[in-house]
Design a protein around this motif. Structure first.
Motif, PDB file in Angstrom:
ATOM      1  N   UNK A  16     -36.242  40.827  -9.808  1.00 51.54           N
ATOM      2  CA  UNK A  16     -34.922  40.569  -9.258  1.00 51.54           C
ATOM      3  C   UNK A  16     -35.028  40.062  -7.823  1.00 51.54           C
ATOM      4  N   UNK A  17     -35.907  40.671  -7.044  1.00 54.35           N
ATOM      5  CA  UNK A  17     -36.108  40.222  -5.666  1.00 54.35           C
ATOM      6  C   UNK A  17     -36.677  38.802  -5.642  1.00 54.35           C
ATOM      7  N   UNK A  18     -37.638  38.535  -6.523  1.00 49.46           N
ATOM      8  CA  UNK A  18     -38.214  37.191  -6.601  1.00 49.46           C
ATOM      9  C   UNK A  18     -37.138  36.193  -7.007  1.00 49.46           C
ATOM     10  N   UNK A  19     -36.327  36.566  -7.969  1.00 44.04           N
ATOM     11  CA  UNK A  19     -35.259  35.679  -8.456  1.00 44.04           C
ATOM     12  C   UNK A  19     -34.292  35.335  -7.328  1.00 44.04           C
ATOM     13  N   UNK A  20     -33.904  36.337  -6.548  1.00 47.64           N
ATOM     14  CA  UNK A  20     -32.991  36.104  -5.426  1.00 47.64           C
ATOM     15  C   UNK A  20     -33.612  35.164  -4.401  1.00 47.64           C
ATOM     16  N   UNK A  38     -35.890  20.352 -10.921  1.00 47.84           N
ATOM     17  CA  UNK A  38     -34.568  20.738 -10.415  1.00 47.84           C
ATOM     18  C   UNK A  38     -33.642  21.128 -11.566  1.00 47.84           C
ATOM     19  N   UNK A  39     -33.615  20.327 -12.618  1.00 45.38           N
ATOM     20  CA  UNK A  39     -32.749  20.618 -13.759  1.00 45.38           C
ATOM     21  C   UNK A  39     -33.156  21.914 -14.448  1.00 45.38           C
ATOM     22  N   UNK A  40     -34.440  22.066 -14.707  1.00 42.28           N
ATOM     23  CA  UNK A  40     -34.926  23.262 -15.402  1.00 42.28           C
ATOM     24  C   UNK A  40     -34.654  24.524 -14.582  1.00 42.28           C
ATOM     25  N   UNK A  41     -34.904  24.445 -13.288  1.00 38.86           N
ATOM     26  CA  UNK A  41     -34.686  25.625 -12.440  1.00 38.86           C
ATOM     27  C   UNK A  41     -33.211  25.971 -12.324  1.00 38.86           C
ATOM     28  N   UNK A  42     -32.358  24.964 -12.216  1.00 39.01           N
ATOM     29  CA  UNK A  42     -30.930  25.227 -12.151  1.00 39.01           C
ATOM     30  C   UNK A  42     -30.462  25.938 -13.420  1.00 39.01           C
ATOM     31  N   UNK A  43     -30.856  25.416 -14.563  1.00 41.99           N
ATOM     32  CA  UNK A  43     -30.426  26.022 -15.825  1.00 41.99           C
ATOM     33  C   UNK A  43     -30.974  27.434 -15.996  1.00 41.99           C
ATOM     34  N   UNK A  44     -32.174  27.678 -15.528  1.00 34.96           N
ATOM     35  CA  UNK A  44     -32.788  29.002 -15.667  1.00 34.96           C
ATOM     36  C   UNK A  44     -32.175  30.022 -14.707  1.00 34.96           C
ATOM     37  N   UNK A  45     -32.057  29.658 -13.436  1.00 36.24           N
ATOM     38  CA  UNK A  45     -31.657  30.630 -12.421  1.00 36.24           C
ATOM     39  C   UNK A  45     -30.158  30.727 -12.190  1.00 36.24           C
ATOM     40  N   UNK A  75     -43.651  24.955  -5.524  1.00 34.33           N
ATOM     41  CA  UNK A  75     -43.267  23.929  -4.549  1.00 34.33           C
ATOM     42  C   UNK A  75     -42.281  24.489  -3.531  1.00 34.33           C
ATOM     43  N   UNK A  76     -41.287  25.238  -3.995  1.00 27.37           N
ATOM     44  CA  UNK A  76     -40.304  25.834  -3.088  1.00 27.37           C
ATOM     45  C   UNK A  76     -40.970  26.791  -2.108  1.00 27.37           C
ATOM     46  N   UNK A  77     -41.896  27.597  -2.615  1.00 29.12           N
ATOM     47  CA  UNK A  77     -42.592  28.545  -1.743  1.00 29.12           C
ATOM     48  C   UNK A  77     -43.474  27.822  -0.729  1.00 29.12           C
ATOM     49  N   UNK A  78     -44.113  26.736  -1.152  1.00 28.59           N
ATOM     50  CA  UNK A  78     -44.937  25.945  -0.236  1.00 28.59           C
ATOM     51  C   UNK A  78     -44.082  25.324   0.865  1.00 28.59           C
ATOM     52  N   UNK A  79     -42.946  24.761   0.484  1.00 31.71           N
ATOM     53  CA  UNK A  79     -42.045  24.152   1.462  1.00 31.71           C
ATOM     54  C   UNK A  79     -41.564  25.202   2.446  1.00 31.71           C
ATOM     55  N   UNK A  80     -41.172  26.353   1.918  1.00 29.37           N
ATOM     56  CA  UNK A  80     -40.676  27.417   2.784  1.00 29.37           C
ATOM     57  C   UNK A  80     -41.762  27.911   3.739  1.00 29.37           C
ATOM     58  N   UNK A  81     -42.979  27.952   3.260  1.00 33.37           N
ATOM     59  CA  UNK A  81     -44.078  28.394   4.116  1.00 33.37           C
ATOM     60  C   UNK A  81     -44.263  27.422   5.284  1.00 33.37           C
ATOM     61  N   UNK A  82     -44.102  26.138   5.008  1.00 32.33           N
ATOM     62  CA  UNK A  82     -44.252  25.123   6.058  1.00 32.33           C
ATOM     63  C   UNK A  82     -43.082  25.139   7.030  1.00 32.33           C
ATOM     64  N   UNK A  83     -41.877  25.282   6.487  1.00 28.88           N
ATOM     65  CA  UNK A  83     -40.668  25.232   7.321  1.00 28.88           C
ATOM     66  C   UNK A  83     -40.340  26.602   7.899  1.00 28.88           C
ATOM     67  N   UNK A  84     -40.569  27.644   7.103  1.00 28.83           N
ATOM     68  CA  UNK A  84     -40.372  29.014   7.584  1.00 28.83           C
ATOM     69  C   UNK A  84     -38.948  29.526   7.565  1.00 28.83           C
ATOM     70  N   UNK A  85     -38.107  28.992   6.702  1.00 27.08           N
ATOM     71  CA  UNK A  85     -36.702  29.409   6.650  1.00 27.08           C
ATOM     72  C   UNK A  85     -36.536  30.882   6.293  1.00 27.08           C
ATOM     73  N   UNK A  86     -37.176  31.330   5.207  1.00 25.44           N
ATOM     74  CA  UNK A  86     -36.915  32.692   4.718  1.00 25.44           C
ATOM     75  C   UNK A  86     -37.437  33.761   5.659  1.00 25.44           C
ATOM     76  N   UNK A  87     -38.412  33.440   6.502  1.00 24.44           N
ATOM     77  CA  UNK A  87     -38.918  34.441   7.428  1.00 24.44           C
ATOM     78  C   UNK A  87     -37.884  34.751   8.502  1.00 24.44           C
ATOM     79  N   UNK A  88     -36.986  33.791   8.782  1.00 24.71           N
ATOM     80  CA  UNK A  88     -35.955  34.025   9.789  1.00 24.71           C
ATOM     81  C   UNK A  88     -34.662  34.557   9.215  1.00 24.71           C
ATOM     82  N   UNK A  89     -34.367  34.197   7.948  1.00 27.46           N
ATOM     83  CA  UNK A  89     -33.067  34.542   7.374  1.00 27.46           C
ATOM     84  C   UNK A  89     -33.149  35.384   6.116  1.00 27.46           C
ATOM     85  N   UNK A  90     -34.248  36.064   5.872  1.00 33.15           N
ATOM     86  CA  UNK A  90     -34.427  36.834   4.643  1.00 33.15           C
ATOM     87  C   UNK A  90     -33.522  38.035   4.593  1.00 33.15           C
TER      88      UNK A  90
END
Length: 90
Positions: A16-20, A38-45, A75-90
């Motif tokens: 659940x935490x991973x999904x969020x 993008x399509x597959x992830x949208x339909x799944x999540x 890919x999303x996790x890699x992008x976030x690691x580079x940009x660092x969004x979730x570390x500031x707004x988690x």
């Protein structure tokens, strides 16, 4: 038996935490993903469809959907690691 229930409960909470987290990252970085991911992830999540249901909608196999979602999450996790969004707004 109680230990098994606790482990299952813990696994579900981690899922659940991973999904969020993935949903949050998807909202932020979806434009960096290829259309198929993008399509597959949208339909799944966001539509909460199974891999088989998504495969039917996208006219592909269940395995291809699973792979697209797995690669999209990476890919999303890699992008976030580079940009660092979730570390500031988690």
């Amino acid at each position: 038996m109680d230990l098994q229930k606790e482990l299952t409960k813990k696994d579900n909470m981690e899922s659940l935490e991973e999904r969020k987290l993935i949903m949050k990252l998807f909202d932020k970085y979806q434009n960096f993903l290829p259309q198929s991911q993008k399509q597959a992830m949208y339909l799944r999540f966001f539509e909460d469809l199974s891999y088989s249901e998504i495969g039917e909608i996208l006219a592909t196999t269940r395995t291809a959907v699973f792979d697209a979602i797995k690669k999209g999450k990476q890919k999303l996790l890699e992008i976030d690691k580079k940009i660092g969004y979730s570390t500031f707004f988690a």
